[in-house]
Design a protein around this motif. Structure first.
Motif, short mmCIF file in Angstrom:
data_model
loop_
_atom_site.label_atom_id
_atom_site.label_comp_id
_atom_site.label_asym_id
_atom_site.label_seq_id
_atom_site.Cartn_x
_atom_site.Cartn_y
_atom_site.Cartn_z
N PHE A 372 0.81 -1.21 0.00
CA PHE A 372 0.00 0.00 0.00
C PHE A 372 0.85 1.27 0.00
O PHE A 372 0.32 2.37 0.15
N ILE A 373 2.16 1.11 -0.14
CA ILE A 373 3.05 2.27 -0.25
C ILE A 373 3.47 2.40 -1.71
O ILE A 373 4.27 1.61 -2.21
N ASN A 374 2.92 3.38 -2.39
CA ASN A 374 3.20 3.59 -3.81
C ASN A 374 4.52 4.33 -3.96
O ASN A 374 4.64 5.50 -3.57
N LYS A 375 5.51 3.66 -4.54
CA LYS A 375 6.82 4.29 -4.68
C LYS A 375 6.80 5.50 -5.60
O LYS A 375 7.66 6.37 -5.51
N MET A 376 5.78 5.58 -6.47
CA MET A 376 5.68 6.73 -7.36
C MET A 376 5.01 7.92 -6.68
O MET A 376 5.00 9.01 -7.21
N ASN A 377 4.42 7.67 -5.51
CA ASN A 377 3.74 8.74 -4.78
C ASN A 377 4.11 8.70 -3.30
O ASN A 377 3.26 8.61 -2.43
N LEU A 378 5.41 8.77 -3.03
CA LEU A 378 5.87 8.70 -1.65
C LEU A 378 5.50 9.95 -0.85
O LEU A 378 5.56 9.94 0.38
N LYS A 379 5.10 11.01 -1.54
CA LYS A 379 4.62 12.19 -0.82
C LYS A 379 3.36 11.88 -0.02
O LYS A 379 2.98 12.63 0.87
N ASN A 380 2.70 10.79 -0.36
CA ASN A 380 1.49 10.39 0.36
C ASN A 380 1.78 9.92 1.78
O ASN A 380 0.88 9.87 2.61
N VAL A 381 3.02 9.55 2.07
CA VAL A 381 3.34 8.85 3.32
C VAL A 381 3.41 9.80 4.51
O VAL A 381 4.06 10.84 4.46
N VAL A 382 2.72 9.42 5.58
CA VAL A 382 2.83 10.07 6.89
C VAL A 382 3.28 9.01 7.88
O VAL A 382 2.66 7.94 7.98
N VAL A 383 4.36 9.28 8.59
CA VAL A 383 4.90 8.34 9.57
C VAL A 383 4.50 8.79 10.97
O VAL A 383 4.73 9.94 11.34
N LEU A 384 3.89 7.89 11.74
CA LEU A 384 3.54 8.18 13.13
C LEU A 384 4.40 7.34 14.05
O LEU A 384 4.62 6.15 13.80
N HIS A 385 4.86 7.98 15.11
CA HIS A 385 5.66 7.27 16.11
C HIS A 385 5.42 7.91 17.46
O HIS A 385 5.71 9.08 17.68
N LYS A 386 4.81 7.14 18.37
CA LYS A 386 4.53 7.60 19.73
C LYS A 386 3.85 8.97 19.75
O LYS A 386 4.22 9.87 20.51
N GLY A 387 2.85 9.12 18.89
CA GLY A 387 2.05 10.34 18.89
C GLY A 387 2.63 11.49 18.10
O GLY A 387 1.99 12.55 18.00
N LYS A 388 3.82 11.31 17.53
CA LYS A 388 4.40 12.34 16.68
C LYS A 388 4.23 11.94 15.22
O LYS A 388 4.24 10.75 14.89
N ALA A 389 4.08 12.92 14.35
CA ALA A 389 3.84 12.63 12.93
C ALA A 389 4.84 13.37 12.07
O ALA A 389 5.21 14.52 12.34
N PHE A 390 5.27 12.69 10.98
CA PHE A 390 6.20 13.26 10.03
C PHE A 390 5.69 12.95 8.63
O PHE A 390 5.45 11.79 8.29
N SER A 391 5.51 13.98 7.85
CA SER A 391 4.97 13.82 6.51
C SER A 391 6.09 13.97 5.49
O SER A 391 6.88 14.91 5.55
N PHE A 392 6.15 13.03 4.55
CA PHE A 392 7.18 13.10 3.52
C PHE A 392 7.03 14.36 2.66
O PHE A 392 8.02 14.86 2.13
N VAL A 393 5.82 14.85 2.51
CA VAL A 393 5.62 16.05 1.71
C VAL A 393 6.30 17.26 2.35
O VAL A 393 6.69 18.21 1.68
N ASP A 394 6.46 17.21 3.68
CA ASP A 394 7.18 18.27 4.40
C ASP A 394 8.67 18.01 4.48
O ASP A 394 9.49 18.93 4.36
N GLU A 395 9.03 16.76 4.71
CA GLU A 395 10.40 16.42 5.06
C GLU A 395 11.34 16.22 3.88
O GLU A 395 12.55 16.36 4.02
N LEU A 396 10.80 15.88 2.72
CA LEU A 396 11.65 15.51 1.58
C LEU A 396 11.44 16.41 0.38
O LEU A 396 10.31 16.82 0.08
N GLU A 397 12.53 16.71 -0.29
CA GLU A 397 12.46 17.42 -1.56
C GLU A 397 12.17 16.42 -2.68
O GLU A 397 12.26 15.20 -2.49
N ASP A 398 11.85 16.95 -3.86
CA ASP A 398 11.53 16.07 -4.99
C ASP A 398 12.68 15.12 -5.31
O ASP A 398 12.46 13.95 -5.64
N GLU A 399 13.91 15.61 -5.20
CA GLU A 399 15.06 14.75 -5.52
C GLU A 399 15.22 13.64 -4.49
O GLU A 399 15.65 12.53 -4.82
N ASP A 400 14.84 13.92 -3.25
CA ASP A 400 14.90 12.89 -2.22
C ASP A 400 13.83 11.83 -2.44
O ASP A 400 14.07 10.63 -2.25
#
Length: 588
Positions: A372-400
């Protein structure tokens, strides 16, 4: 139209989340990381009176525990001031926890008509639209009075706090509100344009009996799809059915018993008695319909098939409901639950086709499956860990994003959530490390992932996600005559959470040959087999580098089985394995 940003404050274990979102949102994380809470939170701003089965008011347990703890500590610290009227109600209100969920909505073209009443500011030349759910005190005076009475009668401390903590924060004096982000009111007509459907993970009882969920949702689906003409046709067909029933059973003769009666007027009287159709309500007719699969009742199918059919029915029920809807948020918990690999891929394809076709639907789902993780649309991914969230759309540039997508062995679950994980660059490293791990029982927890060069962004995200978790990341890389790259990677090396080691030589083979007595061990063991008998260390290294992968496989197989006594792992690899072998200190 889509939700592009979400802020969650103090909702369950989500204390402070502020992230950007893509069109579809895939939420990943460990168990108990907050995925279900996030899916629930995203729906709160869309609560209306139409959601009669959903409580719009939260409970005491829905307020974040850390926030409640801070509140109680402030009450304990200031109880004498509260008792002696040295704290005003305005100051007290500042102590009370508030739960809020705010979503920003992006609209363009004709879509702006639906959100015209949701604008709250202009940022970077663009109008911002947003809806905010808030669960806050509605009667601060009553809460203040109640708290004052409790601290006046009791000396509150950590030991007796559990006896009164719910009364110190009485949520019966709280209420919910749904407003524009700037606090202005939203009309019902505006809010009803935004809806949500939530498919929770507790689906295991679906169609276990004939009266389970299957009938309910199927009936709703059929009822919503019936036009007035369809209902008229059903009524006519029911009448035809009844007439046929009378003919087949001769049912009138059963009650018209005048022929055998001794009453002289019976025949005339009973000739007027007849059986008439009693058209039941449409709901009753449809209630007799049940889901099936392959000519069998669904209750006879396996758990995976029942879940698959349920999801298909529920998601399909959204089709046709969106004609008067600006945005329909669809949340699904673990769509892969109980599905085999083929049905998992079927579900992935179905969801993609559904969202492509239904542009007014925005899909949010939590998953533990790489399918369910589309490698062509990794900007869709939000990672949750112990109540904290990290969104790839925020954390990564297009080249990343492109770097990750091109990695053939991308497994975000192993990368971010393994207790011990090693990243390396090539097949030779994988064979060597795996064979060594197989020979050492104490290293069995280590996950191995092959990655190309360029670990910096990965380490940035990994550190944010795993801060305080006790998880460890080891990185083994080749020098490749790139001193600057080595320096950049070494900055992440703290030997507490991340251990980065680089070969001294250009690649792995000379590193192995020149470690300890490996040269003599390899020469003696494989001299005749590989033609290494009369070679120097440099010659053996070059021959090994140019050899087939089968040579490395043979060596590693012997290493795993204990057939290379005295063989030493290269220092850069041994350092990483020793680092991962150290006891973990998890922060709870």
């Amino acid at each position: 139209m889509k939700i592009t940003h979400v802020k969650v404050c103090n909702y369950r274990n989500l204390r402070n989340i502020d992230i950007g979102l893509a069109e579809t949102v895939a939420i990943i994380g460990e168990n108990n990381s907050g995925k279900s809470n996030f899916l629930k939170a995203i729906t709160l701003p869309f609560l209306t009176d139409d959601n009669i089965h959903i409580s719009k008011k939260l409970s005491w347990s829905d307020i974040n525990n850390e926030t409640k703890k801070c509140y109680y500590n402030k009450i304990i610290e200031n109880q004498n001031k509260i008792k002696n009227d040295e704290i005003t109600i305005e100051q007290f209100v500042e102590l009370l926890p508030i739960v809020s969920v705010e979503v920003n909505i992006q609209a363009s073209g004709a879509e702006e008509y639906y959100v015209k009443d949701l604008s709250y500011e202009i940022r970077d030349g663009k109008i911002q639209y947003g809806i905010k759910y808030e669960f806050a005190p509605k009667s601060c005076e009553d809460i203040f009075r109640m708290v004052k009475e409790i601290v006046s009668e009791n000396e509150i401390n950590d030991a007796n706090l559990n006896e009164v903590k719910m009364n110190l924060l009485p949520v019966e004096y709280y209420n919910y509100s749904v407003k524009v982000s700037d606090g202005s009111n939203i009309s019902y007509d505006t809010l009803k344009q935004f809806k949500y459907e939530a498919l929770e993970a507790e689906r295991d009882d679906f169609s276990r009996t004939k009266n389970q969920l299957g009938s309910k949702f199927l009936v709703d689906l059929l009822k919503d799809g019936l036009s007035d003409q369809d209902k008229l046709k059903i009524e006519k067909e029911y009448s035809h059915f009844f007439e046929s029933l009378k003919k087949i059973s001769d049912i009138n003769d059963i009650i018209n018993w005048q022929d055998t009666s001794e009453l002289k007027e019976a025949k005339k009287f009973f000739s007027h008695i007849n059986i008439l159709p009693n058209m039941p309500p449409m709901q009753s007719i449809l209630n007799s319909v049940r889901l099936g699969y392959s000519e069998e009742e669904l209750s006879m199918q396996g758990l995976g098939h029942r879940n698959l059919v349920l999801l298909f029915v529920l998601i399909n029920s959204l089709i046709g409901k969106n004609s008067d809807t600006a945005l329909n948020v669809l949340t699904i918990e673990e769509p892969e639950a109980h599905l085999c690999i083929n049905n998992t891929r079927l579900m992935v394809s179905f969801l993609k086709a559904f969202t492509d076709k239904n542009k007014t639907v925005q899909l949010f789902y939590s998953t533990h499956s790489t399918e369910f993780i589309n490698k062509m649309n990794l900007k869709n991914v939000v990672v949750l860990h112990k109540g904290k969230a990290f969104s790839f759309v925020d954390e990564l540039e297009d080249e990343d994003i492109a770097y990750l997508a091109k990695n053939p062995n991308l497994d975000l679950f192993k990368l971010f959530f393994s207790k011990k994980c090693v990243l390396f660059e090539g097949i030779s490293e994988e064979l060597l490390i795996r064979s060594y791990i197989d020979s050492q029982v104490s290293l069995s927890e280590i996950e191995l992932l092959s990655f190309h060069k360029g670990f910096e962004k990965i380490m940035n995200i990994w550190k944010k996600i795993n801060e305080g978790s006790g998880n460890k990341l080891g990185i083994i890389r080749d020098y490749d005559d790139q001193l600057d790259a080595k320096k950049r990677h070494d900055k992440y090396n703290d030997d507490k959470e991340i251990c980065v080691r680089t070969t001294e030589y250009y690649t792995l083979e000379p590193e192995i040959v020149n470690t300890g007595d490996n040269f003599n061990i390899l020469k003696e063991k494989y001299g005749e087999v590989f033609g290494w008998s009369n070679m120097t260390a440099e010659q053996l290294t070059e021959a090994w580098k140019n050899a087939k992968a089968s040579d490395m496989f043979t060596i590693c197989k012997d290493l795993a089985s204990g057939g290379l006594e005295g063989f030493q792992m290269p220092k850069h690899i041994q350092d990483v394995l020793d680092f991962l072998s150290q006891e973990q200190e998890e922060v709870l």
